[in-house]
Scaffold this motif. Structure first.
Motif, short mmCIF file in Angstrom:
data_model
loop_
_atom_site.label_atom_id
_atom_site.label_comp_id
_atom_site.label_asym_id
_atom_site.label_seq_id
_atom_site.Cartn_x
_atom_site.Cartn_y
_atom_site.Cartn_z
N LEU A 173 0.83 -1.22 0.00
CA LEU A 173 0.00 0.00 0.00
C LEU A 173 0.86 1.26 0.00
N ILE A 174 1.98 1.25 0.70
CA ILE A 174 2.89 2.39 0.67
C ILE A 174 3.44 2.57 -0.74
N PHE A 175 3.84 1.46 -1.37
CA PHE A 175 4.36 1.52 -2.74
C PHE A 175 3.30 2.08 -3.70
N LYS A 176 2.06 1.59 -3.60
CA LYS A 176 1.01 2.07 -4.49
C LYS A 176 0.68 3.54 -4.23
N GLY A 177 0.75 3.96 -2.99
CA GLY A 177 0.50 5.37 -2.68
C GLY A 177 1.56 6.28 -3.27
N ILE A 178 2.82 5.89 -3.15
CA ILE A 178 3.91 6.69 -3.73
C ILE A 178 3.83 6.67 -5.25
N GLN A 179 3.52 5.50 -5.81
CA GLN A 179 3.38 5.40 -7.27
C GLN A 179 2.23 6.28 -7.76
N GLY A 180 1.13 6.28 -7.07
CA GLY A 180 -0.01 7.12 -7.45
C GLY A 180 0.31 8.60 -7.33
N LEU A 181 1.11 8.95 -6.32
CA LEU A 181 1.49 10.36 -6.13
C LEU A 181 2.44 10.82 -7.23
N ILE A 182 3.32 9.94 -7.67
CA ILE A 182 4.29 10.30 -8.71
C ILE A 182 3.63 10.39 -10.08
N GLN A 183 2.74 9.44 -10.40
CA GLN A 183 2.16 9.38 -11.73
C GLN A 183 0.87 10.16 -11.88
N ALA A 184 0.42 10.86 -10.87
CA ALA A 184 -0.86 11.57 -10.93
C ALA A 184 -0.73 12.87 -11.71
N SER A 185 -1.90 13.41 -12.07
CA SER A 185 -1.91 14.71 -12.76
C SER A 185 -1.65 15.82 -11.74
N GLU A 186 -1.46 17.03 -12.25
CA GLU A 186 -1.11 18.16 -11.37
C GLU A 186 -2.22 18.49 -10.38
N SER A 187 -3.48 18.40 -10.79
CA SER A 187 -4.57 18.73 -9.87
C SER A 187 -4.63 17.73 -8.72
N ILE A 188 -4.40 16.47 -9.04
CA ILE A 188 -4.41 15.44 -7.98
C ILE A 188 -3.21 15.62 -7.06
N MET A 215 -1.74 18.41 -6.32
CA MET A 215 -1.99 19.56 -5.45
C MET A 215 -2.93 19.17 -4.30
N LYS A 216 -3.96 18.39 -4.60
CA LYS A 216 -4.89 17.95 -3.55
C LYS A 216 -4.18 17.05 -2.54
N GLU A 217 -3.37 16.13 -3.04
CA GLU A 217 -2.67 15.22 -2.13
C GLU A 217 -1.63 15.96 -1.30
N LYS A 218 -0.96 16.94 -1.91
CA LYS A 218 0.01 17.74 -1.17
C LYS A 218 -0.68 18.53 -0.06
N ARG A 219 -1.86 19.04 -0.36
CA ARG A 219 -2.62 19.80 0.64
C ARG A 219 -3.03 18.89 1.81
N VAL A 220 -3.47 17.67 1.48
CA VAL A 220 -3.84 16.72 2.53
C VAL A 220 -2.63 16.40 3.41
N LEU A 221 -1.50 16.12 2.77
CA LEU A 221 -0.29 15.81 3.54
C LEU A 221 0.16 16.99 4.38
N GLN A 222 0.03 18.20 3.82
CA GLN A 222 0.50 19.38 4.52
C GLN A 222 -0.34 19.69 5.75
N PHE A 223 -1.66 19.52 5.65
CA PHE A 223 -2.52 19.95 6.74
C PHE A 223 -2.96 18.83 7.68
N TYR A 224 -2.97 17.58 7.23
CA TYR A 224 -3.47 16.51 8.08
C TYR A 224 -2.40 15.57 8.62
N LEU A 225 -1.28 15.48 7.97
CA LEU A 225 -0.23 14.57 8.42
C LEU A 225 0.31 14.93 9.82
#
Length: 116
Positions: free
Chosen positions: A11-26, A28-38
């Protein structure tokens, strides 16, 4: 245990893979989640680990008191939860509240029987 560790790694591998291969809008959303909720998740994890270690220390040092405390606080908490759910006055919460009160009564009887 091996299956659980393997699943977490996958699951960690798939999460990192999804974060690397995602579009810019996704991204930005994931970065915002990591920035504010992590930070809150990390703080909650550290707090829960600390409380778990303190709980284990208390159970080992004051075993007799802690057994009584655990049994009776379980009874009191489930009774309060049942009363609170009944106070919400919705069909689902009233039914669940009745079950919690019945569980609390059984739990209280068990606490009386176990401690003697």
């Amino acid at each position: 245990m091996v299956a659980a560790v393997g699943l977490v790694c996958f699951l960690i591998f798939k999460g990192i893979q999804g974060l690397i291969q995602a579009s810019e809008s996704i991204k930005m959303k994931e970065k915002r989640v990591l920035q504010f909720y992590l930070p809150q998740v990390e703080a909650a994890s550290v707090l829960s680990i600390t409380l778990a270690l303190e709980w284990q220390k208390a159970v080992r040092e004051w075993a007799l008191f802690m057994v009584h405390f655990i049994l009776w606080s379980s009874f009191v908490m489930s009774l309060f939860v049942g009363i609170l759910l009944i106070c919400f006055q919705k069909p689902a919460t009233e039914g669940t509240g009745v079950y919690f009160i019945a569980f609390a009564i059984g739990n209280g009887l068990d606490a009386c029987w176990v401690t003697t």
